[in-house]
Design an enzyme around this catalytic site. Structure first.
Site, PDB file in Angstrom:
ATOM      1  N   HIS A 170       0.839  -1.203   0.000  1.00 21.46           N
ATOM      2  CA  HIS A 170       0.000   0.000   0.000  1.00 21.46           C
ATOM      3  C   HIS A 170       0.880   1.262   0.000  1.00 21.46           C
ATOM      4  CE1 HIS A 170      -3.034   2.820   1.454  1.00 21.46           C
ATOM      5  NE2 HIS A 170      -3.952   1.903   1.496  1.00 21.46           N
ATOM      6  N   GLU A 273      -0.896   1.360  -5.299  1.00 24.99           N
ATOM      7  CA  GLU A 273      -0.708   0.122  -4.550  1.00 24.99           C
ATOM      8  C   GLU A 273      -0.737  -1.081  -5.501  1.00 24.99           C
ATOM      9  OE1 GLU A 273      -3.832   2.523  -1.892  1.00 24.99           O
ATOM     10  OE2 GLU A 273      -3.968   0.362  -1.695  1.00 24.99           O
TER      11      GLU A 273
HETATM   12  O1  TA6 Z   1      -6.173   1.489  -0.531  1.00 22.90           O
HETATM   13  C1  TA6 Z   1      -7.128   2.489  -0.334  1.00 22.90           C
HETATM   14  C2  TA6 Z   1      -7.826   2.255   1.000  1.00 22.90           C
HETATM   15  O2  TA6 Z   1      -8.456   1.003   1.020  1.00 22.90           O
HETATM   16  C3  TA6 Z   1      -8.791   3.399   1.247  1.00 22.90           C
HETATM   17  O3  TA6 Z   1     -10.139   2.966   1.121  1.00 22.90           O
HETATM   18  C4  TA6 Z   1      -8.438   3.874   2.668  1.00 22.90           C
HETATM   19  O4  TA6 Z   1      -9.150   3.133   3.637  1.00 22.90           O
HETATM   20  C5  TA6 Z   1      -6.937   3.566   2.671  1.00 22.90           C
HETATM   21  O5  TA6 Z   1      -6.862   2.275   2.074  1.00 22.90           O
HETATM   22  C6  TA6 Z   1      -6.242   3.687   4.005  1.00 22.90           C
HETATM   23  O6  TA6 Z   1      -6.670   2.699   4.865  1.00 22.90           O
HETATM   24  P1  TA6 Z   1      -6.051   2.695   6.356  1.00 22.90           P
HETATM   25  O7  TA6 Z   1      -6.642   1.475   6.995  1.00 22.90           O
HETATM   26  O8  TA6 Z   1      -4.556   2.610   6.234  1.00 22.90           O
HETATM   27  O9  TA6 Z   1      -6.457   4.003   6.969  1.00 22.90           O
END
Ligand code: TA6
Length: 301
Positions: A170, A273
């Protein structure tokens, strides 16, 4: 539980790798070699800093990041595993899996002949992790620091039946300003638009961002490029073992609610990601190994 001195005795590399403790107890591996510098948090095996020599940082870390045990540090390269997004059935379990919130053990460090540095980590399983994921599927992460950053996530299926995971690296990339960035490589690719009820849409042209964007691009193995007009550079994102690419920026309102993105932090980051999400699940046969690999490189105009 490895003590800091034992860790340095066994895995430090003079002039290249040291391990240091943060005030809240998290341990960082600090890397410096002729090509680049980097920092990796042992919680989550999370790269939190990477900058090729004489280059502006490429991996973004929030100025309001909280280094708290059990909470993913905001920024860097969180490892989402063994599921991406909310748990399929149990709301007690954390979004994006537990891998980014638990301790990993260092299992190897090496100064490579080409001057790069290799660090290998293995997720430390425990009763809480086995409650969430009762399968013998060791997870390892190999990180190679140089003027490119390579990360390889290995899931081994040591059980006698197939296991199915979703996952992602991510990655938060540092950019000059979100309004002066375009992302190429996803043209004509179908995506789920999580800002619009998860609707299926088709990407026309490069991705530009002028508001909250949260898209899961499906069935794509394409190399992606972040073209940054402000910093006058292009970040190349190559991947293997990944059929999904997620593009995310929370924009102002959601960033304010998150509380750890920092003042106007959303303008200096974009997540691209590489993983396997939504319908791009990965099924691993008994005895088999699945590799998710990425390589990041900066090209200057
Ligand atoms: O990858 C995008 C996502 O799934 C968004 O929907 C947002 O939730 C982001 O990840 C960050 O998630 P986190 O749990 O790290 O705050």
């Amino acid at each position: 539980m490895t003590t800091l001195s034992a860790l340095n005795d066994r895995y430090a590399i003079a002039g290249q790798v040291t391990f240091e403790a943060e005030p809240n107890g998290l341990v960082l591996a600090k890397v410096r070699n002729p090509h680049a510098s980097a920092q990796i948090c042992l919680q989550g095996a999370q790269v939190i800093q990477w900058a090729p020599l004489n280059e502006h940082p490429v991996i973004w870390l929030s100025k309001a990041a909280k280094f708290m045990p059990g909470k993913s540090v905001r920024g860097g390269v969180p490892v989402c595993w063994p599921w991406f997004g909310p748990h399929a059935s149990d709301t007690r379990f954390p979004a994006h899996g537990y891998a980014r919130t638990v301790e990993w053990d260092v299992i190897e460090t090496a100064a490579l002949a080409d001057g790069r540095t290799l660090l290998v980590f293995r997720l430390r399983e425990s009763a809480p992790t086995r409650e969430q994921w009762p399968h013998d599927t060791p997870l390892e992460c190999r990180i190679t620091v140089g003027d490119t950053l390579e990360i390889e996530l290995s899931t081994k299926n040591n059980t006698d039946s197939t296991v199915t995971i979703t996952e992602a690296l991510h990655t938060y990339f540092e950019i000059g300003d979100i309004g002066k960035v375009s992302i190429a490589g996803l043209e004509d690719t179908e995506y789920l638009d999580k800002v619009d009820g998860g609707q299926r849409k088709l990407q026309h042209g490069p991705v530009t961002i002028a508001g909250e964007v949260d898209r899961v691009y499906l069935d794509t193995r394409a190399e992606v490029f972040i073209e940054d007009l402000e910093l006058q550079r292009k970040i190349h994102i190559s991947k293997r073992g990944s059929d999904s690419t997620v593009v995310w920026n929370p924009w102002q309102a959601k960033a304010d609610k998150m509380g750890d993105l920092g003042e106007a932090g959303f303008r200096r980051m974009v997540c691209v990601e590489s993983g396997n999400a939504a319908e791009n699940t990965v099924t691993i046969a008994p005895g088999e190994e699945h590799l998710l690999w990425v390589s990041y490189r900066v090209e200057r105009d």
